[in-house]
Design an enzyme around this catalytic site. Structure first.
Site, PDB file in Angstrom:
ATOM      1  N   HIS A  68       0.807  -1.225   0.000  1.00 28.35           N
ATOM      2  CA  HIS A  68       0.000   0.000   0.000  1.00 28.35           C
ATOM      3  C   HIS A  68       0.837   1.271   0.000  1.00 28.35           C
ATOM      4  CE1 HIS A  68      -3.489  -2.523   0.776  1.00 28.35           C
ATOM      5  NE2 HIS A  68      -2.804  -3.109   1.744  1.00 28.35           N
ATOM      6  N   ARG A  69       2.159   1.126  -0.153  1.00 29.39           N
ATOM      7  CA  ARG A  69       2.995   2.323  -0.113  1.00 29.39           C
ATOM      8  C   ARG A  69       2.701   3.254  -1.286  1.00 29.39           C
ATOM      9  NH1 ARG A  69       7.076  -1.400   1.764  1.00 29.39           N
ATOM     10  NH2 ARG A  69       7.552  -0.982   3.956  1.00 29.39           N
ATOM     11  N   ALA A  70       2.333   2.699  -2.430  1.00 28.99           N
ATOM     12  CA  ALA A  70       2.087   3.533  -3.615  1.00 28.99           C
ATOM     13  C   ALA A  70       1.008   4.569  -3.337  1.00 28.99           C
ATOM     14  CB  ALA A  70       1.702   2.656  -4.807  1.00 28.99           C
TER      15      ALA A  70
END
Length: 288
Positions: free
Chosen positions: A228-230
């Site tokens: 979920h870093r994007a």
């Protein structure tokens, strides 16, 4: 030869000074207690050499001071100096794996933990990490790239002839008289530095709608980004872009910029080996 190192140092010039506890080896921020002495210093700029050792990076025992005092004395490393400043790594892809693992831990936790030679301590380390590399010399480990919020290509848009000539003239002018050349951009540089100071004040008040968050999450899913870093980095960047322009609401342009800088680079990493039919996707919907 695309001025990557120059741009890293230019970003450092734009960073505002920081207030630290006087005598702190870790650039510690003041706690506001009575009798605390503080000083305002320039934000540090620390370049990490490729041949640096782990002891030099995280710190080690100061043998001479330990012998002199009769007790273990810790000598902080480069990460301590870089706290609240810029940590610059050139040729990131050539960095030793063991050092890369140390940096990954620091990026994740925001602190350095030392457990060695009778020493047990923790100190904060939250620098602005800027790293450059040449893809022709090897790729960066994917999980390291994923920890970096923004990914840019220095030559994605080739310069035209006039721009190449302008670059040559700029280098010549700087070589002839660096101070004179820098003075011609003083007003512009000061303006950008002021914008950053004000943006830091605006940032907590920036609002982002649920629809805009959904849009970023959908784009990350379409790009098959792992984790979920994007979308997390994209949301932070969109709000930052709005703050830099003095707005309290995220715009469509902010969302497009966030997708370009935070989501698309991760899509390339994850989709390089995907079959062609999985890469053929419909164009994205317009941002809300």
């Amino acid at each position: 030869g695309t001025a990557k190192s120059v741009m890293a140092r230019a970003i450092h010039m734009l960073m505002p000074p920081i207030e630290v506890v006087k005598g702190s080896q870790y650039n510690a921020a003041p706690r506001g207690v009575d009798g605390e002495e503080t000083a305002v210093i320039r934000a540090p700029f620390v370049q990490l050499p490729l041949n640096v050792t782990e002891d030099r990076l995280v710190g080690s025992v100061d043998v001479e001071a330990s012998v002199r005092t009769g007790k273990t004395v810790f000598q902080p490393g480069l990460l301590a100096r870089a706290h609240r400043g810029v940590l610059y790594i050139d040729e990131l892809n050539l960095l030793d794996d063991s050092l890369a693992n140390v940096l990954l831990d620091v990026l994740s936790e925001g602190c350095v933990r030392i457990e060695r030679e009778g020493i047990s301590l923790t100190h904060p380390c939250r620098p602005l990490l800027i790293a450059t590399y040449n893809p022709e010399e090897g790729e960066v480990r994917p999980h390291f790239m994923d920890r970096l919020a923004i990914s840019l290509s220095a030559d994605s848009s080739p310069l035209n002839l006039d721009q190449r000539i302008e670059a040559v003239e700029a280098v010549n002018n700087y070589s002839n008289d660096a101070l004179k050349y820098a003075a011609t951009y003083t007003e512009e540089t000061d303006g950008m530095a002021t914008s950053i100071i004000l943006a830091r004040e605006y940032l907590p008040e920036i609002e982002m709608s649920k629809e805009q968050k959904v849009y970023l999450a959908q784009e990350a899913a379409r790009a098959q980004c792992q984790g979920h870093r994007a979308e997390i980095f994209a949301a932070e960047l969109a709000k930052t872009a709005a703050a830099l322009e003095g707005r309290d609401v995220v715009s469509k342009e902010d969302l497009r910029l966030a997708v370009k800088l935070c989501i698309l680079p991760r899509a390339k990493i994850q989709m390089d080996n995907q079959p062609d039919d999985q890469q053929q996707q419909q164009p994205p919907p317009p941002p809300p």
